[in-house]
Scaffold this motif. Structure first.
Motif, PDB file in Angstrom:
ATOM      1  N   HIS A  43     -71.649 -51.763 -96.250  1.00  0.00           N
ATOM      2  CA  HIS A  43     -71.028 -52.960 -96.677  1.00  0.00           C
ATOM      3  C   HIS A  43     -69.653 -53.109 -96.000  1.00  0.00           C
ATOM      4  N   TRP A  44     -68.819 -51.846 -95.954  1.00  0.00           N
ATOM      5  CA  TRP A  44     -67.456 -51.755 -95.495  1.00  0.00           C
ATOM      6  C   TRP A  44     -67.564 -51.649 -94.165  1.00  0.00           C
ATOM      7  N   ARG A  45     -68.267 -50.929 -93.416  1.00  0.00           N
ATOM      8  CA  ARG A  45     -68.453 -50.655 -91.993  1.00  0.00           C
ATOM      9  C   ARG A  45     -68.558 -52.042 -91.333  1.00  0.00           C
ATOM     10  N   THR A  46     -69.556 -53.091 -91.963  1.00  0.00           N
ATOM     11  CA  THR A  46     -69.666 -54.198 -91.191  1.00  0.00           C
ATOM     12  C   THR A  46     -68.256 -55.070 -91.545  1.00  0.00           C
ATOM     13  N   ARG A  47     -67.323 -54.841 -92.006  1.00  0.00           N
ATOM     14  CA  ARG A  47     -66.116 -55.602 -92.314  1.00  0.00           C
ATOM     15  C   ARG A  47     -65.069 -55.024 -91.628  1.00  0.00           C
ATOM     16  N   THR A  48     -65.192 -53.901 -90.932  1.00  0.00           N
ATOM     17  CA  THR A  48     -64.260 -53.351 -89.891  1.00  0.00           C
ATOM     18  C   THR A  48     -64.314 -54.102 -88.609  1.00  0.00           C
ATOM     19  N   ILE A  49     -63.089 -54.376 -88.180  1.00  0.00           N
ATOM     20  CA  ILE A  49     -62.785 -55.103 -87.036  1.00  0.00           C
ATOM     21  C   ILE A  49     -62.860 -54.144 -85.789  1.00  0.00           C
TER      22      ILE A  49
ATOM     23  N   ASP B 137     -65.350 -60.636 -95.461  1.00  0.00           N
ATOM     24  CA  ASP B 137     -66.414 -60.432 -94.567  1.00  0.00           C
ATOM     25  C   ASP B 137     -66.007 -61.007 -92.921  1.00  0.00           C
ATOM     26  N   ALA B 138     -65.288 -59.674 -92.414  1.00  0.00           N
ATOM     27  CA  ALA B 138     -64.696 -59.957 -91.254  1.00  0.00           C
ATOM     28  C   ALA B 138     -65.612 -60.329 -90.207  1.00  0.00           C
ATOM     29  N   ALA B 139     -66.835 -59.941 -90.009  1.00  0.00           N
ATOM     30  CA  ALA B 139     -67.804 -60.453 -89.474  1.00  0.00           C
ATOM     31  C   ALA B 139     -68.215 -62.014 -89.441  1.00  0.00           C
TER      32      ALA B 139
END
Length: 659
Positions: free
Chosen positions: A231-237, A101-103
């Motif tokens: 889900h994965w887009r919000t974990r992109t930095i 969960d990068a964010a």
């Protein structure tokens, strides 16, 4: 709260200070969670520039053992160094948000940076660094732009975990991903190894186990999201948000060889890139071309955290190792500006030529066991897994091979394959393209690989159906490499529908028709870098000091990598894991054995599976004997997890989870 403190004498060359350690410093977050941290300080008057590392891998055991020497190295050279457990892991309270969960993790990490900057032992200038998950979080924290962050040094990290690890090209990761999950289940069930006098450690442990009792298992969430969704887009930095200088370290045989130079290229700030021939281990641990990365990173910290104008920002931005000729070289940029693209076309009779020939096609029946020689995607850093000789996989693939090269060709950059293909049988199609160098004696060496799920041929965000019998143009990006192919050797494009155990086999073995020649020219575009007319001059790389103990907590370690083929039914089995023993500074002792095994039988690709097991035998400093045992079974669609925790021979926790 009572803290364990210790002071040790600095022993490495260039060290200026003895090192003082404060264990289990508690970092408060705004929402009330407390993150447990170990603090390494120069045993001298402060304040000091400060370095932060942030992980889910336990400061008191696993990640603490791996980078104890690095934290002491930095502290002995005038830096306060802080190693922090994620919320809900190790000695930290709170609920762990989610895997990758990068964010959320980045926001917590940004709070840690600002807390550290405000302490009396800090000058307020903070750097963030880490390897693997720690490298990912270095990028995630930097993208949050905490005001006191001045520089970063991510090792083996990435900005988009789905594209670079979970499902490269939309092809789902198999053994590496699920071996990590079985490993992390045991890690998450283990107690904090730091036992404080008032029993906080036990309260924290019980709170963490409550999540498992409630069925909150990270693995069950991400496996249900095979496509690139929100889900994965919000974990992109967002690399473009990062404003601080960055020192990137990557390896050509690592799990992120494309992600590291790509992030470097996109950073709009002072930057350095060091790419070596390494797998997923610290560069100074590598059996191939070890480099004292700590020396180079310390110069980076000195420039941006101490404002020491030491000339590091005037040196060449890129240092890379060219495989094949085994030579280091400096470059001004990445991608290298003088790169030329050589296009080679698949031809009749298995040729690979500079011009597209007559139109033709080749039919290929997929073999789901292709790939066992391609090496490991090993996120656990056991230090093995380099690609093996490729002839066996080549024989079970569709191959196109060039004539012998008339002069040396340096392949440096990211190749790309363009495949014109129709699915003739089956419901799913993954295309795996490999660029190999073939020696005069027939030995085949893997240079680069690319994967593409044909459903994602128009981009990860727009999955499209596959129409059987309809020819598709599949553009397959391949991962970055640097390799000098000598004259007299040949280049080979090897095509398959599997790369086991790196990606899951499809439920059926597809049959494809590959179109070649004019009209539908299957080809590979190879980045060729000619010698520079004015080579970049830069400082030589430093070699590790031979007498430095890089694993002071590790009593024994034995990696596991096994490849087995059943001669009767063709079943392929690949195992990875490790056995290690840690003697911890808290007084605890940990013996940890972990193994993951992927299996596929060519006649039953739908039954491919990964079995994982982990056993932790812990002797706590307080005398408790804790045993954690986990067993797991994964298929591409299902997951079964079992775990038991014993304390002094009595069941303390037991759980079973499935989807």
């Amino acid at each position: 709260m009572q803290r364990l403190e210790e002071t040790t004498r600095a022993a490495t060359a260039g060290a200026r200070y003895d090192v003082r350690v404060e264990r289990n410093v508690l970092v408060p977050l705004a929402d009330g969670a407390e993150l447990a941290a170990d603090l390494y300080l120069p045993d001298a008057g402060g304040p000091h520039p400060t370095l932060v590392s942030y992980y889910p891998y336990h400061k008191d055991d696993l990640i603490g053992s791996l980078f104890e020497y690095a934290r002491r190295y930095f502290a002995a050279r005038g830096y306060a160094s802080l190693l922090v457990d994620f919320r809900g892991t190790g000695g930290s309270t709170g609920v762990c948000t989610d895997t990758f969960d990068a964010a959320g993790e980045g926001k917590d990490g940004a709070e840690v940076v600002e807390w550290a900057a405000a302490q009396e032992w800090s000058t307020g200038s903070v750097g963030i660094w880490g390897m693997s998950y720690g490298g990912i979080l270095s990028l995630a924290i930097a993208a949050q732009r905490p005001p006191h962050l001045k520089a970063m040094a991510p090792l083996y990290g990435c900005d988009d975990i789905w594209r670079h690890f979970v499902a490269p090209g939309g092809s789902p990761n198999c053994l590496g991903n699920y071996a990590r999950e079985s490993f992390m289940l045991a890690m998450d069930l283990a107690p904090p190894m730091y036992q404080d006098a008032d029993g906080r450690w036990l309260r924290v442990w019980k709170q963490q186990l409550e999540r498992f009792e409630a069925g909150d298992i990270h693995s069950l969430r991400w496996q249900a999201r095979p496509d690139y969704d929100e889900h994965w887009r919000t974990r992109t930095i967002d690399i473009e948000r990062i404003q601080v200088p960055g020192f990137f370290v990557g390896g050509w045989r690592d799990i992120f060889p494309e992600a590291v130079p790509d992030a470097f290229a996109r950073l709009q700030a002072p930057k350095r890139l060091l790419m070596g021939p390494w797998v997923h281990t610290p560069p100074d641990w590598s059996p191939l071309e070890p480099v004292d990365w700590l020396y180079d990173v310390t110069r980076w910290w000195d420039r941006w955290l101490k404002d020491d104008h030491n000339g590091v920002d005037a040196e060449p931005a890129v240092t890379l190792f060219v495989q094949g000729c085994d030579a280091w070289r400096h470059e001004a940029e990445w991608p290298i500006a003088r790169t030329e693209r050589m296009t080679l076309y698949a031809a009749q009779d298995g040729g690979l030529t500079h011009e597209a020939g007559a139109a033709a096609s080749d039919v290929y029946e997929a073999d789901p066991a292709v790939g066992t020689a391609a090496g490991l995607w090993d996120p656990l850093g056991i230090g093995v897994g380099y690609p093996l000789e490729q002839s066996g996989d080549d024989l079970r693939s569709l191959t196109y091979t060039s004539e012998p090269l008339t002069e040396d060709a340096e392949v440096t950059g990211s190749p790309e394959a363009v495949i014109h293909v129709a699915l003739e049988h089956g419901s799913e199609l993954h295309i795996v393209a490999k660029l190999n160098a073939v020696a005069p004696d027939g030995r085949s060496t893997l240079l680069s690989t690319g994967w593409l799920n044909a459903r994602h041929r128009d981009g990860a965000d727009r999955p499209a159906p596959i129409e059987p019998g309809t020819t598709m143009e599949l553009v397959v990006p391949m991962w970055a490499t640097s390799y000098l192919v000598p004259r007299g050797h040949r280049l080979r494009l090897s095509l398959a529908c599997a790369d086991f155990p790196r990606i899951w086999p499809t439920p059926e073995n597809p049959s494809i028709r590959c179109h070649i020649g004019t009209g539908a020219p299957t080809a590979i575009r190879v980045p060729i870098v000619p010698p520079s007319p004015s080579p970049q001059a830069g400082p030589p790389l430093s070699r590790p000091e031979p007498d430095v103990d890089r694993a002071p907590w590790i009593g024994a370690a034995q990696p596991v990598w096994e490849i087995r083929h059943d001669a009767v039914d063709g079943t392929a089995r690949v195992s990875l894991g490790a056995d290690l023993t840690l003697q911890l500074p808290t007084g605890a002792r940990l013996a940890f054995a972990h193994k993951g095994e992927a299996k596929v039988t060519p006649s039953r690709p739908h039954a491919a599976s990964v079995d994982g097991e982990a056993a932790m035998d812990i002797r706590m400093a307080g005398g408790e004997h804790v045993q954690v045992d986990t067993r797991s079974r994964f298929t591409r669609e299902t997951m079964l997890l079992n775990a038991r925790v014993l304390v002094d021979g009595r069941v303390f926790f037991e759980g079973r989870w499935a989807n």
